[in-house]
Design an enzyme around this catalytic site. Structure first.
Site, PDB file in Angstrom:
ATOM      1  N   PRO A   1       0.799  -1.232   0.000  1.00  0.00           N
ATOM      2  CA  PRO A   1       0.000   0.000   0.000  1.00  0.00           C
ATOM      3  C   PRO A   1       0.825   1.272   0.000  1.00  0.00           C
ATOM      4  O   PRO A   1       0.337   2.335  -0.375  1.00  0.00           O
ATOM      5  CB  PRO A   1      -0.825  -0.119   1.295  1.00  0.00           C
TER       6      PRO A   1
ATOM      7  N   GLU B   1       1.805  -8.360   8.838  1.00  0.00           N
ATOM      8  CA  GLU B   1       1.718  -6.933   9.096  1.00  0.00           C
ATOM      9  C   GLU B   1       2.583  -6.133   8.124  1.00  0.00           C
ATOM     10  O   GLU B   1       2.295  -4.975   7.854  1.00  0.00           O
ATOM     11  CB  GLU B   1       2.157  -6.638  10.544  1.00  0.00           C
TER      12      GLU B   1
ATOM     13  N   ARG C   1       0.326  -8.168 -21.544  1.00  0.00           N
ATOM     14  CA  ARG C   1      -0.469  -7.851 -22.735  1.00  0.00           C
ATOM     15  C   ARG C   1       0.195  -6.796 -23.611  1.00  0.00           C
ATOM     16  O   ARG C   1      -0.158  -6.623 -24.781  1.00  0.00           O
ATOM     17  CB  ARG C   1      -1.877  -7.407 -22.338  1.00  0.00           C
TER      18      ARG C   1
ATOM     19  N   ASP D   1      -5.855   1.901 -25.783  1.00  0.00           N
ATOM     20  CA  ASP D   1      -6.494   1.550 -24.521  1.00  0.00           C
ATOM     21  C   ASP D   1      -6.689   2.786 -23.660  1.00  0.00           C
ATOM     22  O   ASP D   1      -5.952   3.766 -23.777  1.00  0.00           O
ATOM     23  CB  ASP D   1      -5.622   0.561 -23.728  1.00  0.00           C
TER      24      ASP D   1
END
Length: 244
Positions: free
Chosen positions: A89, A116, A154, A169
């Protein structure tokens, strides 16, 4: 491209990596995946990979030894430095531009943590990139790694067949992608835009660019702050705002 994945749950990956485009990329020898259980590189007989944090606190921390051992083994003898990616994160917010950068590399290595967090010495001494796929927390890094791997593979030459398949895209141009239509031309009274049926390639391309700009302004106007619009695009945007 060679992709190594370090994880505590290797059984999570085969179902994703062996389907659809990722499967074909392997069959065509464009990408090679290797999944490694972090426990295999532990130095104790119980294969322990976590321990309590110094200073106390909730949760467990991934130990440095198995990760250092794994990366040392997997990069042994390599002349070129690998991209070693920590999914967490706290990392850089993932984007299409980052996917395009990673697609130029020869070797990617993903570390999927749990518990953690990671012993900080892993970050400080091994990692080249820290990536977050969004401002939320997952149970572990496996799902985030799958997302990144799919978006990178991709982009590799030959994976999608036609290079232009990904050039327009959403986010590749800085804007959202234009709408798509297929047959029938009329369905339950709803019609395909006449421009797409005209056979005029210049008119079609203009329609697509303008609709891409319209969709971006309506759904993600923040993206336009990062783009240098041409004079023609500025005129289109003025028209779009007036129409709305």
């Amino acid at each position: 491209m060679k992709i190594d994945i370090l994880t505590l749950f290797p059984e999570m990956f085969p179902g994703v990596l062996n389907q659809s485009i990722l499967k074909r990329a392997q069959e065509n020898e464009i990408v090679d995946f290797s999944i490694h259980n972090i426990r295999s590189f532990s130095e104790n007989k119980h294969r322990t990979v976590d321990d309590y944090p110094y200073g106390g606190g909730a949760g467990m921390v991934l130990k440095p030894e198995p990760v250092f051992n794994a990366i040392g083994k997997l990069t042994e003898g390599q002349k070129q430095r690998s991209k070693i990616i920590l999914v967490c994160p706290q990392g850089e917010r993932y984007s299409q531009q980052k996917a395009e950068q990673l697609a130029k590399e020869d070797h990617l290595m993903f570390i999927c943590g749990h518990y953690e967090g990671y012993d900080e010495r892993i970050r400080e001494n091994l990692i080249t990139d820290e990536i977050s796929i969004g401002d939320f927390v997952l149970t572990g890094g496996e799902l985030a790694s799958m997302v990144i791997i799919d978006s990178v593979v991709r982009l590799l030459p030959g994976v999608l067949g036609k290079e232009q398949s990904h050039q327009n895209d959403s986010f590749s141009t800085g804007m959202l992608e234009h709408p798509h239509y297929t047959r029938p031309a009329t369905y339950k009274g709803f019609k395909v835009p006449q421009e797409l049926l005209s056979g005029n390639h210049a008119l079609i391309e203009k329609w697509r660019q303008k609709e891409s700009l319209r969709r971006t302004w309506m759904r993600r106007p923040d993206l336009l702050d990062k783009i240098d619009l041409s004079d023609e695009q500025k005129e289109w945007l003025k028209e779009i705002k007036e129409e709305s």
